[in-house]
Scaffold this motif. Structure first.
Motif, PDB file in Angstrom:
ATOM      1  N   PRO A  21      14.036 -49.765 -21.174  1.00  0.00           N
ATOM      2  CA  PRO A  21      14.701 -48.675 -20.440  1.00  0.00           C
ATOM      3  C   PRO A  21      15.429 -47.702 -21.367  1.00  0.00           C
ATOM      4  CG  PRO A  21      15.044 -50.760 -19.320  1.00  0.00           C
ATOM      5  CD  PRO A  21      14.413 -51.088 -20.638  1.00  0.00           C
ATOM      6  N   GLN A  22      16.106 -48.237 -22.366  1.00  0.00           N
ATOM      7  CA  GLN A  22      16.804 -47.355 -23.301  1.00  0.00           C
ATOM      8  C   GLN A  22      15.821 -46.572 -24.161  1.00  0.00           C
ATOM      9  OE1 GLN A  22      20.015 -49.026 -25.561  1.00  0.00           O
ATOM     10  NE2 GLN A  22      21.043 -49.883 -23.795  1.00  0.00           N
ATOM     11  N   VAL A  23      14.702 -47.202 -24.529  1.00  0.00           N
ATOM     12  CA  VAL A  23      13.669 -46.484 -25.289  1.00  0.00           C
ATOM     13  C   VAL A  23      13.126 -45.329 -24.459  1.00  0.00           C
ATOM     14  CG1 VAL A  23      11.352 -46.647 -26.281  1.00  0.00           C
ATOM     15  CG2 VAL A  23      13.018 -48.458 -26.711  1.00  0.00           C
ATOM     16  N   LEU A  24      12.796 -45.599 -23.201  1.00  0.00           N
ATOM     17  CA  LEU A  24      12.265 -44.564 -22.320  1.00  0.00           C
ATOM     18  C   LEU A  24      13.284 -43.455 -22.107  1.00  0.00           C
ATOM     19  CD1 LEU A  24      10.009 -43.536 -20.519  1.00  0.00           C
ATOM     20  CD2 LEU A  24      10.899 -44.975 -18.669  1.00  0.00           C
ATOM     21  N   PHE A  25      14.534 -43.828 -21.954  1.00  0.00           N
ATOM     22  CA  PHE A  25      15.611 -42.846 -21.800  1.00  0.00           C
ATOM     23  C   PHE A  25      15.659 -41.925 -23.020  1.00  0.00           C
ATOM     24  CE2 PHE A  25      19.910 -41.278 -22.308  1.00  0.00           C
ATOM     25  CZ  PHE A  25      20.311 -40.960 -21.027  1.00  0.00           C
ATOM     26  N   ALA A  26      15.600 -42.520 -24.219  1.00  0.00           N
ATOM     27  CA  ALA A  26      15.655 -41.730 -25.452  1.00  0.00           C
ATOM     28  C   ALA A  26      14.445 -40.816 -25.585  1.00  0.00           C
ATOM     29  CB  ALA A  26      15.750 -42.662 -26.664  1.00  0.00           C
TER      30      ALA A  26
ATOM     31  N   LEU B 143      31.091 -35.247 -14.637  1.00  0.00           N
ATOM     32  CA  LEU B 143      29.803 -35.128 -13.958  1.00  0.00           C
ATOM     33  C   LEU B 143      29.419 -36.440 -13.270  1.00  0.00           C
ATOM     34  CD1 LEU B 143      27.742 -33.101 -16.613  1.00  0.00           C
ATOM     35  CD2 LEU B 143      28.785 -32.240 -14.511  1.00  0.00           C
ATOM     36  N   LEU B 144      29.749 -37.552 -13.927  1.00  0.00           N
ATOM     37  CA  LEU B 144      29.442 -38.867 -13.350  1.00  0.00           C
ATOM     38  C   LEU B 144      30.438 -39.265 -12.263  1.00  0.00           C
ATOM     39  CD1 LEU B 144      28.549 -40.744 -16.660  1.00  0.00           C
ATOM     40  CD2 LEU B 144      26.958 -40.113 -14.839  1.00  0.00           C
ATOM     41  N   ARG B 145      31.566 -38.533 -12.210  1.00  0.00           N
ATOM     42  CA  ARG B 145      32.618 -38.799 -11.207  1.00  0.00           C
ATOM     43  C   ARG B 145      33.128 -40.235 -11.301  1.00  0.00           C
ATOM     44  NH1 ARG B 145      30.365 -35.619  -5.764  1.00  0.00           N
ATOM     45  NH2 ARG B 145      30.214 -33.550  -6.764  1.00  0.00           N
ATOM     46  N   VAL B 146      33.525 -40.620 -12.507  1.00  0.00           N
ATOM     47  CA  VAL B 146      34.025 -41.983 -12.716  1.00  0.00           C
ATOM     48  C   VAL B 146      35.296 -41.941 -13.549  1.00  0.00           C
ATOM     49  CG1 VAL B 146      31.762 -43.069 -12.571  1.00  0.00           C
ATOM     50  CG2 VAL B 146      32.602 -42.283 -14.791  1.00  0.00           C
TER      51      VAL B 146
ATOM     52  N   GLY C 139      20.137 -40.800 -16.036  1.00  0.00           N
ATOM     53  CA  GLY C 139      20.645 -42.121 -16.402  1.00  0.00           C
ATOM     54  C   GLY C 139      21.389 -42.787 -15.265  1.00  0.00           C
ATOM     55  N   LYS C 140      22.132 -41.989 -14.499  1.00  0.00           N
ATOM     56  CA  LYS C 140      22.913 -42.549 -13.388  1.00  0.00           C
ATOM     57  C   LYS C 140      22.042 -42.908 -12.198  1.00  0.00           C
ATOM     58  CE  LYS C 140      26.747 -41.501 -10.241  1.00  0.00           C
ATOM     59  NZ  LYS C 140      27.825 -40.532  -9.878  1.00  0.00           N
ATOM     60  N   TYR C 141      21.171 -41.988 -11.776  1.00  0.00           N
ATOM     61  CA  TYR C 141      20.452 -42.165 -10.518  1.00  0.00           C
ATOM     62  C   TYR C 141      19.065 -42.784 -10.673  1.00  0.00           C
ATOM     63  CZ  TYR C 141      24.115 -39.239  -8.508  1.00  0.00           C
ATOM     64  OH  TYR C 141      25.325 -38.750  -8.097  1.00  0.00           O
ATOM     65  N   VAL C 142      18.425 -42.587 -11.810  1.00  0.00           N
ATOM     66  CA  VAL C 142      17.075 -43.135 -12.012  1.00  0.00           C
ATOM     67  C   VAL C 142      17.136 -44.468 -12.751  1.00  0.00           C
ATOM     68  CG1 VAL C 142      14.795 -42.744 -13.006  1.00  0.00           C
ATOM     69  CG2 VAL C 142      16.062 -40.830 -11.982  1.00  0.00           C
ATOM     70  N   PHE C 143      17.824 -44.484 -13.888  1.00  0.00           N
ATOM     71  CA  PHE C 143      17.895 -45.712 -14.690  1.00  0.00           C
ATOM     72  C   PHE C 143      18.996 -46.661 -14.219  1.00  0.00           C
ATOM     73  CE2 PHE C 143      15.541 -42.918 -17.476  1.00  0.00           C
ATOM     74  CZ  PHE C 143      14.640 -43.771 -18.098  1.00  0.00           C
ATOM     75  N   LYS C 144      19.894 -46.172 -13.364  1.00  0.00           N
ATOM     76  CA  LYS C 144      20.990 -46.994 -12.828  1.00  0.00           C
ATOM     77  C   LYS C 144      21.822 -47.616 -13.941  1.00  0.00           C
ATOM     78  CE  LYS C 144      19.214 -46.402  -8.671  1.00  0.00           C
ATOM     79  NZ  LYS C 144      19.846 -45.489  -7.687  1.00  0.00           N
ATOM     80  N   MET C 145      22.062 -46.876 -14.991  1.00  0.00           N
ATOM     81  CA  MET C 145      22.827 -47.374 -16.125  1.00  0.00           C
ATOM     82  C   MET C 145      24.327 -47.287 -15.833  1.00  0.00           C
ATOM     83  SD  MET C 145      20.944 -45.732 -19.472  1.00  0.00           S
ATOM     84  CE  MET C 145      19.336 -46.312 -20.049  1.00  0.00           C
ATOM     85  N   HIS C 146      25.073 -48.141 -16.511  1.00  0.00           N
ATOM     86  CA  HIS C 146      26.527 -48.065 -16.470  1.00  0.00           C
ATOM     87  C   HIS C 146      26.951 -46.724 -17.070  1.00  0.00           C
ATOM     88  CE1 HIS C 146      30.703 -48.841 -17.733  1.00  0.00           C
ATOM     89  NE2 HIS C 146      30.725 -49.726 -16.756  1.00  0.00           N
ATOM     90  N   PRO C 147      27.995 -46.065 -16.534  1.00  0.00           N
ATOM     91  CA  PRO C 147      28.402 -44.751 -17.056  1.00  0.00           C
ATOM     92  C   PRO C 147      28.621 -44.722 -18.565  1.00  0.00           C
ATOM     93  CG  PRO C 147      29.567 -45.229 -15.024  1.00  0.00           C
ATOM     94  CD  PRO C 147      28.803 -46.473 -15.370  1.00  0.00           C
ATOM     95  N   ALA C 148      29.269 -45.745 -19.105  1.00  0.00           N
ATOM     96  CA  ALA C 148      29.513 -45.765 -20.547  1.00  0.00           C
ATOM     97  C   ALA C 148      28.208 -45.880 -21.329  1.00  0.00           C
ATOM     98  CB  ALA C 148      30.437 -46.931 -20.902  1.00  0.00           C
TER      99      ALA C 148
ATOM    100  N   GLY D 198      26.716 -43.220 -24.019  1.00  0.00           N
ATOM    101  CA  GLY D 198      26.384 -43.732 -25.351  1.00  0.00           C
ATOM    102  C   GLY D 198      24.924 -43.531 -25.688  1.00  0.00           C
ATOM    103  N   ALA D 199      24.053 -43.696 -24.690  1.00  0.00           N
ATOM    104  CA  ALA D 199      22.616 -43.497 -24.906  1.00  0.00           C
ATOM    105  C   ALA D 199      22.301 -42.032 -25.182  1.00  0.00           C
ATOM    106  CB  ALA D 199      21.833 -43.988 -23.689  1.00  0.00           C
ATOM    107  N   CYS D 200      23.002 -41.119 -24.508  1.00  0.00           N
ATOM    108  CA  CYS D 200      22.816 -39.684 -24.791  1.00  0.00           C
ATOM    109  C   CYS D 200      23.193 -39.375 -26.237  1.00  0.00           C
ATOM    110  CB  CYS D 200      23.662 -38.850 -23.832  1.00  0.00           C
ATOM    111  SG  CYS D 200      23.014 -38.731 -22.148  1.00  0.00           S
ATOM    112  N   ALA D 201      24.320 -39.914 -26.679  1.00  0.00           N
ATOM    113  CA  ALA D 201      24.754 -39.680 -28.060  1.00  0.00           C
ATOM    114  C   ALA D 201      23.760 -40.281 -29.043  1.00  0.00           C
ATOM    115  CB  ALA D 201      26.141 -40.273 -28.276  1.00  0.00           C
ATOM    116  N   GLY D 202      23.248 -41.464 -28.734  1.00  0.00           N
ATOM    117  CA  GLY D 202      22.305 -42.114 -29.635  1.00  0.00           C
ATOM    118  C   GLY D 202      20.988 -41.375 -29.726  1.00  0.00           C
TER     119      GLY D 202
END
Length: 568
Positions: free
Chosen positions: A94-99, A188-191, A504-513, A517-521
């Motif tokens: 999932p993180q690979v696909l996100f990147a 944007l994530l409202r958290v 990342g929030k709605y499709v990958f259902k990742m934790h906000p942090a 972090g994945a965006c930065a990476g």
């Protein structure tokens, strides 16, 4: 007077190496300066210093930058190779696909903006490089331009345009990324990002009562006590230790003294009243639980235990995917008995960890404990990453050669030349070599300081030569396209982040942090990761950084080839 100083201007023309080292020195000096929380960074400062020096009309062989660029790319691949291939496993996919998606958006954003603005190929490549803060694109794109069937004048115009676009767009590419992910992202994530991180830490086994102290594998104390607690009289050492382990409190008996006889404690050793026992554990645990166990005594000879702090690289396939708790409990806890984890390093970066954190091959565990027990555990973990200053130059040299040779192969598809170029081949070779090193530690060692030199000196020397060579045409290009390039850079920097935060929030259902972090990476922006961790008051965003960083560092560099082929 003017003639007496003329030699200062003539010397760099006759000895261009002087100009290169001067650019490196000035770039490093200015790059370390802080303007509030912002700094230009060494790479951008070196480029600007090179451009300024280049106004003297200095000629440098292009082979100089090619040599240092290959050295840099191999070092990049070597450093991220273990994480890159680890990410290809099911849990990391999932993180690979996100990147991959974020990097794809970066490429498409640069392409469409360049088309709309009417930029040539050089400006498009520089826009991608600066707005996405991936300096290596300049080298890869330059190599690809050199292989195109166009006139020498057009090649030079495109190559000279790249550093103009890079310099103008890099500033927002760096500062803007940190602001978008660290400040705008949580909104944007409202958290409530700190609260969400505390929840994540708790779910992974971290103690809610000790924010920032995320496991019992921390700095420890060794103390001696005369045992008087009736709960443990007649119990074995193993039963004593298990009593505390049930409460996630790792406390071990290292040595005991019965009368005048002192010896190392074994799990089967029976505890008796007034026996002196040596306990080792995390500071908080020792100070908290020893109340009532016994009276502390001064026993210098009994406490004279040879301790060790050692970095151990995991190479044992059987440990891959296991949690720290499972490692601690392996073979009834005997392998890691008396050993504590001080740090977990992944991809050269310290990671947050809890008892529920999973480890993989290539991770580095900094262990602390008695030397004999660490040496025993070492045999089941992997190899000791002991300090050394020797680099396996045979491994590195052949790696660069093989990679560059394979990368230089050109295939023609519909009349279009397709090639990774020698530089792209060196990057791929570094990825493979870094992964091989993590699997088999008997060869291919490049110590951290040497890798730093290959990485930083390689890149900055390349950038210095680029700046010096492009210096004469830089000012004209900046005057003609400066403002439009800056605005274009804002778009290319911002759009991929905004889109992928929601994906990342709605499709990958990742934790906000993890999303941030994945965006930065994926965008390889360490400055942004620091801003996210500061906003989160936690290290947990780094859990999304390492795999995506490895993928992003690879893809964004390869995009240097693709952007040229798309816009030529």
């Amino acid at each position: 007077m003017q003639a007496s100083f003329q030699w200062l201007f003539d010397a760099p023309r006759h000895y261009p190496e002087i100009a290169i080292f001067f650019a490196l020195a000035v770039g490093a000096w200015i790059g370390e300066m802080k303007f509030g929380k912002f700094s230009l960074g060494v790479v951008t400062s070196t480029l600007l210093a090179g451009i300024l020096i280049g106004q003297l009309g200095i000629t440098i062989s292009p082979h100089v930058k090619s040599v240092f660029f290959l050295m840099f790319l191999f070092a990049v691949g070597y450093a991220v190779g273990p994480q890159f291939f680890r990410g290809l496993k099911s849990e990391g996919l999932p993180q690979v696909l996100f990147a991959v998606m974020l990097c794809g958006l970066c490429l498409l954003s640069a392409f469409f903006v360049a088309k709309v603005m009417g930029y040539n190929t050089g400006f498009a490549a520089g826009l991608l490089s600066g707005a996405c803060t991936i300096s290596a694109v300049l080298g890869v794109a330059g190599d690809t331009i050199g292989q195109l069937g166009i006139s020498a004048e057009e090649k030079k115009a495109w190559v000279d345009a790249m550093p103009v676009a890079y310099a103008v767009t890099y500033i927002f590419g760096t500062a803007g990324s940190a602001w978008i992910l660290g400040t705008l992202g949580p909104k944007l994530l409202r958290v409530d990002l700190p609260a969400e991180c505390r929840k994540l830490e708790a779910s992974m086994g971290a103690s809610e009562a000790e924010p920032g102290v995320i496991s019992t594998y921390q700095r420890f104390l060794v103390r001696a006590y005369r045992l008087i607690d009736s709960r443990f009289i007649g119990k074995t050492v193993g039963e004593f230790e298990q009593h505390f382990l049930q409460h996630d409190q790792r406390l071990f008996v290292l040595r005991v003294q019965r009368g005048d006889e002192a010896f190392d404690a074994e799990p089967t050793t029976v505890l008796v009243r007034d026996m002196i026992i040596v306990l080792v554990g995390r500071r908080e645990v020792v100070l908290e639980v020893v109340q009532g166990i016994g009276v502390e005594v001064d026993a210098p000879e009994l406490l004279d235990i040879t301790a060790q702090i050692l970095d151990v690289v995991i190479t044992n396939k059987a440990l891959a995917g296991k949690t720290l708790r499972e490692l601690a409990e392996a073979d009834e806890g005997r392998t890691f008995r008396g050993i504590f984890l001080r740090k977990l390093m992944r991809g050269g970066r310290e990671m947050p960890f809890t008892p529920g954190t999973k480890v993989d091959r290539g991770d580095v565990l900094q262990l602390a404990g008695p030397k004999t027990t660490i040496e025993r555990a070492l045999k089941k973990i992997g190899y000791a990453d002991r300090l050394t200053d020797k680099t396996d130059m045979v491994f590195m040299g052949l790696g660069v050669v093989i990679g560059a040779l394979l990368g230089s192969i050109t295939l023609h598809l519909g009349g279009v030349p397709l090639s990774l170029s020698a530089s792209g081949g060196a990057l791929i070779a570094g990825l493979v070599c870094g992964w091989l090193r993590s699997v088999n530690a008997t060869f291919g060692r490049i110590p951290g300081p040497a890798l730093w030199v290959f990485n930083n000196v390689g890149l900055n020397t390349f950038i210095a030569v680029v700046g010096i060579s492009a210096g004469p045409g830089f000012v004209a290009g900046l005057q003609a396209n400066g403002l439009s390039l800056f605005l274009a850079g804002i778009v290319v920097t911002t759009v991929p982040f905004i889109v992928m935060i929601y994906v990342g929030k709605y499709v990958f259902k990742m934790h906000p942090a993890i999303v941030l972090g994945a965006c930065a990476g994926a965008r390889t922006t360490t400055a942004a990761l620091g801003a996210i961790e500061e906003a989160a008051k936690s290290k947990t965003p780094a859990l999304g950084y390492t795999v995506t960083y490895a993928v992003g560092n690879t893809l964004l560099i390869i995009w240097g080839v693709v952007i040229v082929l798309m816009t030529k």
